[in-house]
Design a protein around this motif. Structure first.
Motif, PDB file in Angstrom:
ATOM      1  N   LEU A 287       0.823  -1.210   0.000  1.00  0.00           N
ATOM      2  CA  LEU A 287       0.000   0.000   0.000  1.00  0.00           C
ATOM      3  C   LEU A 287       0.856   1.259   0.000  1.00  0.00           C
ATOM      4  O   LEU A 287       0.484   2.268  -0.596  1.00  0.00           O
ATOM      5  CB  LEU A 287      -0.940   0.001   1.212  1.00  0.00           C
ATOM      6  CG  LEU A 287      -1.967  -1.128   1.281  1.00  0.00           C
ATOM      7  CD1 LEU A 287      -2.933  -0.888   2.420  1.00  0.00           C
ATOM      8  CD2 LEU A 287      -2.726  -1.258  -0.020  1.00  0.00           C
TER       9      LEU A 287
ATOM     10  N   PHE B 257      -0.845   5.103  -0.571  1.00  0.00           N
ATOM     11  CA  PHE B 257      -1.845   5.163   0.483  1.00  0.00           C
ATOM     12  C   PHE B 257      -1.254   5.777   1.755  1.00  0.00           C
ATOM     13  O   PHE B 257      -0.060   5.611   2.033  1.00  0.00           O
ATOM     14  CB  PHE B 257      -2.382   3.767   0.813  1.00  0.00           C
ATOM     15  CG  PHE B 257      -3.378   3.238  -0.178  1.00  0.00           C
ATOM     16  CD1 PHE B 257      -4.724   3.508  -0.042  1.00  0.00           C
ATOM     17  CD2 PHE B 257      -2.960   2.478  -1.270  1.00  0.00           C
ATOM     18  CE1 PHE B 257      -5.657   3.022  -0.946  1.00  0.00           C
ATOM     19  CE2 PHE B 257      -3.868   1.992  -2.184  1.00  0.00           C
ATOM     20  CZ  PHE B 257      -5.222   2.263  -2.026  1.00  0.00           C
ATOM     21  N   GLU B 258      -2.082   6.494   2.488  1.00  0.00           N
ATOM     22  CA  GLU B 258      -1.653   7.024   3.790  1.00  0.00           C
ATOM     23  C   GLU B 258      -1.714   5.891   4.809  1.00  0.00           C
ATOM     24  O   GLU B 258      -2.794   5.419   5.174  1.00  0.00           O
ATOM     25  CB  GLU B 258      -2.566   8.178   4.222  1.00  0.00           C
ATOM     26  CG  GLU B 258      -2.404   9.434   3.383  1.00  0.00           C
ATOM     27  CD  GLU B 258      -3.152  10.618   3.979  1.00  0.00           C
ATOM     28  OE1 GLU B 258      -3.708  10.471   5.101  1.00  0.00           O
ATOM     29  OE2 GLU B 258      -3.181  11.681   3.345  1.00  0.00           O
TER      30      GLU B 258
ATOM     31  N   THR C 117      -4.378   0.198   7.694  1.00  0.00           N
ATOM     32  CA  THR C 117      -4.904   0.746   6.437  1.00  0.00           C
ATOM     33  C   THR C 117      -5.533  -0.357   5.593  1.00  0.00           C
ATOM     34  O   THR C 117      -6.513  -0.116   4.879  1.00  0.00           O
ATOM     35  CB  THR C 117      -3.778   1.436   5.644  1.00  0.00           C
ATOM     36  OG1 THR C 117      -3.176   2.445   6.459  1.00  0.00           O
ATOM     37  CG2 THR C 117      -4.310   2.080   4.370  1.00  0.00           C
TER      38      THR C 117
ATOM     39  N   LEU D  18      -9.143  -0.641   3.394  1.00  0.00           N
ATOM     40  CA  LEU D  18      -9.170  -0.968   1.976  1.00  0.00           C
ATOM     41  C   LEU D  18     -10.071  -2.174   1.718  1.00  0.00           C
ATOM     42  O   LEU D  18     -10.806  -2.212   0.721  1.00  0.00           O
ATOM     43  CB  LEU D  18      -7.759  -1.259   1.472  1.00  0.00           C
ATOM     44  CG  LEU D  18      -7.636  -1.585  -0.019  1.00  0.00           C
ATOM     45  CD1 LEU D  18      -8.240  -0.474  -0.871  1.00  0.00           C
ATOM     46  CD2 LEU D  18      -6.182  -1.810  -0.397  1.00  0.00           C
TER      47      LEU D  18
ATOM     48  N   PHE E 285     -10.986   7.483   5.039  1.00  0.00           N
ATOM     49  CA  PHE E 285     -10.081   6.681   4.212  1.00  0.00           C
ATOM     50  C   PHE E 285     -10.314   6.959   2.735  1.00  0.00           C
ATOM     51  O   PHE E 285      -9.371   7.154   1.965  1.00  0.00           O
ATOM     52  CB  PHE E 285     -10.283   5.186   4.508  1.00  0.00           C
ATOM     53  CG  PHE E 285      -9.581   4.288   3.527  1.00  0.00           C
ATOM     54  CD1 PHE E 285      -8.214   4.067   3.619  1.00  0.00           C
ATOM     55  CD2 PHE E 285     -10.289   3.676   2.505  1.00  0.00           C
ATOM     56  CE1 PHE E 285      -7.559   3.255   2.712  1.00  0.00           C
ATOM     57  CE2 PHE E 285      -9.645   2.856   1.589  1.00  0.00           C
ATOM     58  CZ  PHE E 285      -8.274   2.644   1.694  1.00  0.00           C
TER      59      PHE E 285
ATOM     60  N   ASN F 161      -7.430   9.134   0.280  1.00  0.00           N
ATOM     61  CA  ASN F 161      -6.603   8.273  -0.573  1.00  0.00           C
ATOM     62  C   ASN F 161      -7.090   8.174  -2.022  1.00  0.00           C
ATOM     63  O   ASN F 161      -7.114   7.078  -2.595  1.00  0.00           O
ATOM     64  CB  ASN F 161      -6.543   6.861   0.036  1.00  0.00           C
ATOM     65  CG  ASN F 161      -5.802   6.822   1.347  1.00  0.00           C
ATOM     66  OD1 ASN F 161      -4.577   6.839   1.380  1.00  0.00           O
ATOM     67  ND2 ASN F 161      -6.554   6.771   2.438  1.00  0.00           N
TER      68      ASN F 161
ATOM     69  N   GLY G   2      -4.128   6.829  -4.288  1.00  0.00           N
ATOM     70  CA  GLY G   2      -3.823   5.426  -4.027  1.00  0.00           C
ATOM     71  C   GLY G   2      -4.876   4.493  -4.606  1.00  0.00           C
ATOM     72  O   GLY G   2      -4.554   3.446  -5.175  1.00  0.00           O
ATOM     73  N   LEU G   3      -6.154   4.868  -4.488  1.00  0.00           N
ATOM     74  CA  LEU G   3      -7.230   4.037  -5.017  1.00  0.00           C
ATOM     75  C   LEU G   3      -7.173   3.968  -6.544  1.00  0.00           C
ATOM     76  O   LEU G   3      -7.461   2.926  -7.137  1.00  0.00           O
ATOM     77  CB  LEU G   3      -8.585   4.584  -4.558  1.00  0.00           C
ATOM     78  CG  LEU G   3      -8.873   4.432  -3.056  1.00  0.00           C
ATOM     79  CD1 LEU G   3     -10.125   5.201  -2.668  1.00  0.00           C
ATOM     80  CD2 LEU G   3      -9.020   2.965  -2.683  1.00  0.00           C
TER      81      LEU G   3
END
Length: 381
Positions: free
Chosen positions: A40, A45-46, A60, A64, A108, A112, A115-116
């Motif tokens: 991640l 991603f954070e 995290t 997800l 979340f 993000n 990241g997604l």
């Protein structure tokens, strides 16, 4: 003699585990394995850090898994996802019985987006490696999603000018009434008119600030609630303040290989979604199939430059009605000869051009064309 099937007594102790309740072929097992085997941090991603004080945070990966489970099962609301964590056996297995609150689930998704997006690209790569993607023919289309922004809270320059003109007209009308009542010394009516004038002044300032904001943005429209939404043509002549969700679907198993959300119509959307599909799949070329709403010379040229073949339905440029073009003379009935650069009309006449190109601008784009004329002399025996 028992007449009904009897269940297990509620106060009876039962020894079981979450593992026993999830079959081996349940898709949730794949989701769990997929999340557990990706980095991640590398995707942007954070990551939740370990805390030395206070309550420990959730991993995290837990959030997800909730996000992906909600996506696969049509659960968009963070509150509904929290509720499902308490009663859904699949989620209890997936999350090891943990129940994060809805606010953390919502944060979340909000924190993000990058990241997604990268995760989606990784998943498309996985599908390609599993030979589930053909990568040869990809269909592209869009769907409009209404924003929370109402039409009244969406403005363009013309609409702002209309409001300002109305305010100017009403202000002058009230000033005339004020002058008339000054003579009659009607204090109660004067106070009422003055209040209306002050309200109009406030509204004028609001629209002037809105006009300045529109000019600074460089956009043709501005929305007050959902700032990224725009007034788009949804169906026929129906206009709604919306977003336009674009999706590219592979022909082999009808799997989505690219998707993003824009605030403009399909006519200016082809190149971006086609190039995104090409990058996600890591291929050199493919054939894109789209409907006539995507017919735009600039967009098609950009796809060609990226080595993307496009098959685009040609839009009808004229209407067939009692006051317009008759059915036999629609554009589709004219036959083009590429070698001689001529058209043959339904009456077998040859249409030639002067060779000069002209440009037709439309909706921020445009196309090139040549004027044609019938050369009757060539058909005289």
């Amino acid at each position: 003699m028992m007449q009904h099937i009897i269940g297990v007594a509620r106060n009876q102790m039962v020894f079981t585990s979450l593992e026993q309740n999830i079959p081996d072929d349940n898709p949730v097992r794949f989701l769990d394995a997929f999340v557990e085997n990706i980095d991640l941090g590398a995707l942007g991603f954070e990551l939740q850090t370990l805390k030395t004080e206070g309550r420990p945070s959730y991993s995290t990966k837990i959030f997800l898994k909730i996000y992906l489970y909600g996506y696969l099962n049509g659960l968009r609301s963070s509150r509904k996802l929290e509720k499902e964590c308490t009663r859904n056996m699949e989620l209890q297995w997936l999350l090891y019985g943990l129940i994060p609150n809805y606010h953390s689930i919502s944060d979340f998704r909000k924190d993000n987006p990058s990241g997604l997006k990268k995760l989606f690209k990784v998943f498309v790569s996985f599908l390609k490696d599993a030979d589930l993607i053909g990568g040869e023919i990809i269909a592209i289309d869009g769907t409009k999603s209404r924003a929370h922004n109402s039409k009244k809270a969406n403005f363009n320059q013309k609409k702002i000018e209309k409001h300002l003109a109305y305010i100017e007209e009403k202000s002058q009308e009230y000033l005339d009434q004020l002058a008339e009542n000054d003579v009659q010394e009607n204090s109660e009516k004067i106070n009422n008119i003055q209040q209306k004038i002050e309200r109009l002044k406030t509204n004028r300032i609001r629209y002037e600030l809105l006009e300045e904001k529109l000019k600074v943005s460089g956009e043709p429209q501005i929305s007050m609630t959902d700032e990224d939404s725009r007034a788009l043509l949804v169906q026929g002549q129906v206009v709604e303040v919306s977003y336009n969700i674009q999706a590219a679907v592979d022909d082999k198993h009808k799997l989505v290989v690219a998707t993003h959300t824009i605030n403009r119509n399909d006519r200016n959307a082809l190149a971006a979604i086609a190039i995104e599909a090409k990058e996600n799949l890591g291929i050199e070329t493919f054939t894109a199939l789209v409907d006539k709403g995507y017919h735009n010379g600039r967009e098609i040229t950009q796809c060609k430059a990226e080595n993307i073949r496009t098959i685009v339905a040609y839009p009808t440029l004229v209407q067939t009605n009692e006051n317009g073009t008759t059915k036999g003379y629609l554009v589709a009935n004219f036959i083009y000869d590429k070698e001689s650069d001529t058209y043959q009309c339904p009456q077998s006449q040859t249409l030639e051009t002067t060779g000069s190109w002209h440009k037709k601008s439309r909706d921020g784009g445009g196309y090139l064309f040549k004027n044609t004329a019938v050369q009757l002399a060539k058909n005289v025996p």
